[in-house]
Motif scaffolding. Structure first.
Motif, PDB file in Angstrom:
ATOM      1  N   SER A  72     -10.898  21.351  37.314  1.00  0.00           N
ATOM      2  CA  SER A  72     -10.074  22.520  37.401  1.00  0.00           C
ATOM      3  C   SER A  72      -8.847  22.420  36.446  1.00  0.00           C
ATOM      4  O   SER A  72      -8.339  21.215  36.205  1.00  0.00           O
ATOM      5  CB  SER A  72      -9.583  22.704  38.831  1.00  0.00           C
ATOM      6  N   ASN A 121      -5.550  22.780  37.473  1.00  0.00           N
ATOM      7  CA  ASN A 121      -4.962  21.866  38.419  1.00  0.00           C
ATOM      8  C   ASN A 121      -4.994  20.446  38.014  1.00  0.00           C
ATOM      9  O   ASN A 121      -4.004  19.680  37.897  1.00  0.00           O
ATOM     10  CB  ASN A 121      -4.777  22.463  39.779  1.00  0.00           C
ATOM     11  N   GLU A 176      -0.755  30.681  44.330  1.00  0.00           N
ATOM     12  CA  GLU A 176      -1.490  29.881  43.288  1.00  0.00           C
ATOM     13  C   GLU A 176      -2.947  29.163  44.111  1.00  0.00           C
ATOM     14  O   GLU A 176      -2.672  28.785  45.343  1.00  0.00           O
ATOM     15  CB  GLU A 176      -1.014  28.720  42.828  1.00  0.00           C
ATOM     16  N   THR A 206      -6.704  27.019  44.020  1.00  0.00           N
ATOM     17  CA  THR A 206      -7.854  26.234  43.182  1.00  0.00           C
ATOM     18  C   THR A 206      -8.820  26.167  44.400  1.00  0.00           C
ATOM     19  O   THR A 206      -8.730  25.544  45.257  1.00  0.00           O
ATOM     20  CB  THR A 206      -7.381  24.844  42.693  1.00  0.00           C
ATOM     21  N   GLU A 210      -9.943  29.926  40.128  1.00  0.00           N
ATOM     22  CA  GLU A 210      -8.650  29.508  40.387  1.00  0.00           C
ATOM     23  C   GLU A 210      -7.925  30.766  40.072  1.00  0.00           C
ATOM     24  O   GLU A 210      -8.367  31.796  39.268  1.00  0.00           O
ATOM     25  CB  GLU A 210      -8.144  28.556  39.235  1.00  0.00           C
TER      26      GLU A 210
END
Length: 386
Positions: free
Chosen positions: A156, A158, A264, A266, A287
């Motif tokens: 991801s 992130n 936010e 994910t 995401e």
């Protein structure tokens, strides 16, 4: 730099006869005090393609090639040590160099350097007290493997953006198959180790509720130098049935607890089937960043950096199709909505053991019609120091 890496990789392969002798001398029993060392050279090639402003772009790189080492064992009956070191990659300056202020990256929490982890753990009954450089307890199973076992293009944003190896400590209670813990480490948002800018506080629950269900759950706060504390919820789950493994990781992030599930997010999932000589898997992800200003972790324009690959995109050929940003404010995907990625891969183990791994992976995402093909080989040399 590439020639330097290939020379070091070749030198690592020369260790084969020496390590083989060490492996032959090992005893089957690892009870009592011992220290196991794993040296893992990994050579990988990556080809990526995308479109930007109606113009095609391509990139060839050594991907996540590296020389990695892990130390794991007991010093005394109650004291254990775990260390993980990324000794070399295609951008050695990113591991051993200096930041923009001329200070070694070893002392800047924003960068991954050669020292990933170094944890001393003292055990008192069913309580473990650990101090040193730890991995931030968030991200579930996606964040769990050593870097040598990861594939950048199927991880991801992130994972690619946040530097997770930080100085601090944790306390863990071992209750049967359950391991609740509390962790305090440095914040990856500040400029100096243990300097001004805050800490990270996480409580979590790693465990196994029955034979087929493992968990990596956590909730905590990441303090930032100027913007307060980001709240982060991570729910990692892994289900195993025979040769089939399903992993699902969910993470929510927000500065306001009231908007934790809106700002936010994910979500990654992997399905894997294990044969005797080959693992087949597919990993996908979703995401979004819907809060004001885009992702807090994204750094725009010429200042983009790739913590797992080097210090700055200006000094390193981009090895990945992951955009390293989401949200229109940072050149993300304003016309495409949320960020989506998918992949198919195979890990091949041709030897009797799984010490040799060959991997082939195809990945794609909805960021500028990006796609890539990655292939590589990793060998794990294992031996005992004592």
């Amino acid at each position: 730099m590439k020639r330097l890496f290939l020379a070091a990789f070749s030198a690592a392969l020369l260790l084969v006869p020496f390590v083989s002798r060490a492996q032959a001398a090992e005893v089957d029993e690892e009870e009592g005090n011992h220290m196991t060392v794993t040296i893992a050279p990994r050579l990988e090639g990556n080809y990526g393609r995308w479109e930007a402003d109606n113009q095609p772009g391509t990139n060839r790189s050594l991907g996540s090639s590296m020389l990695y080492m892990i130390m794991d064992g007991n010093i005394t009956d109650n004291l254990s040590l775990y260390g993980a070191f990324q000794l070399l990659n295609p951008d050695p300056a990113g591991l051993y160099g200096k930041d923009d202020d001329g200070v070694s990256v070893l002392f800047n929490p924003q960068y991954v350097n050669f020292l990933n982890m170094l944890m001393l753990t003292y055990s008192i009954g069913n309580v473990d007290i650990s101090l040193g450089k730890d991995a931030l307890a968030f991200g579930g199973f996606e964040q769990d493997p050593a870097i040598v076992d990861t594939y950048w293009d199927i991880y991801s944003n992130n994972w690619n953006l946040v530097q997770p190896y930080l100085w601090g400590g944790r306390i863990t209670w071992n209750i049967g198959d359950q391991a609740p813990f509390f962790q305090i480490v440095d914040s990856p948002m500040k400029e100096r180790v243990f300097g001004k800018g805050g800490m990270c506080f996480f409580g979590g629950w790693n465990g196994q509720f029955y034979d087929g269900w493992e968990t990596m759950w956590s909730f905590g706060g990441m303090q930032t130098p100027e913007d307060g504390t980001m709240k982060i919820l991570s729910l990692g789950n892994r289900w195993t049935s025979g040769n089939l493994v399903l992993t699902l990781d969910y993470m929510a992030r927000s500065f306001d607890i009231k908007t934790l599930f809106n700002d936010e997010m994910t979500l990654t999932g992997e399905i894997r089937y294990t044969f005797p000589k080959i693992d087949l898997f597919s990993k996908c992800g979703w995401e979004f960043v819907r809060g004001e200003g885009g992702s807090y972790f994204a750094i725009g324009g010429d200042d983009w950096y790739i913590p797992y690959g080097g210090t700055n995109s200006k000094s390193l050929v981009m090895p990945t199709i992951v955009p390293d940003c989401i949200g229109a404010e940072f050149g993300g995907i304003p016309d495409k909505g949320d960020y989506l990625f998918a992949s198919l891969g195979a890990e091949i183990y041709p030897l009797k053991t799984r010490d040799l791994r060959i991997h082939v992976i195809g990945a794609m995402n909805n960021y500028n019609k990006s796609m890539s093909l990655t292939a590589g080989v990793t060998y794990y040399f294992n031996f005992n120091l004592w």
